[in-house]
Design a protein around this motif. Structure first.
Motif: not given
Length: 68
Positions: A5-13
């Protein structure tokens, strides 16, 4: 590996990625995994790594092990 489950993922680049959209995004805030996805397709699939695998990749990349 089971479905993650990636719903809580905090994506960054990377801040060096610019606005051209040719980037990957990384989420490291999820317990026990590092998720990587294509920034052009945020709803698409993500690659899932253990923290150890991700560290090994970053170490190898920093040493130039993947240079062509």
């Amino acid at each position: 590996m089971d479905q993650v489950n990636l719903d809580e993922a905090e994506w960054r680049k990377s801040t060096a990625s610019g606005d051209n959209g040719q980037c990957v995004e990384v989420a490291t805030n999820l317990p026990g995994i590092v998720a990587v996805r294509d920034s052009k397709n945020p709803q698409g699939p993500a690659l899932i790594f253990t923290p150890g695998e991700w560290k090994a990749f970053l170490t190898g990349a920093g040493k130039g092990e993947f240079d062509i």
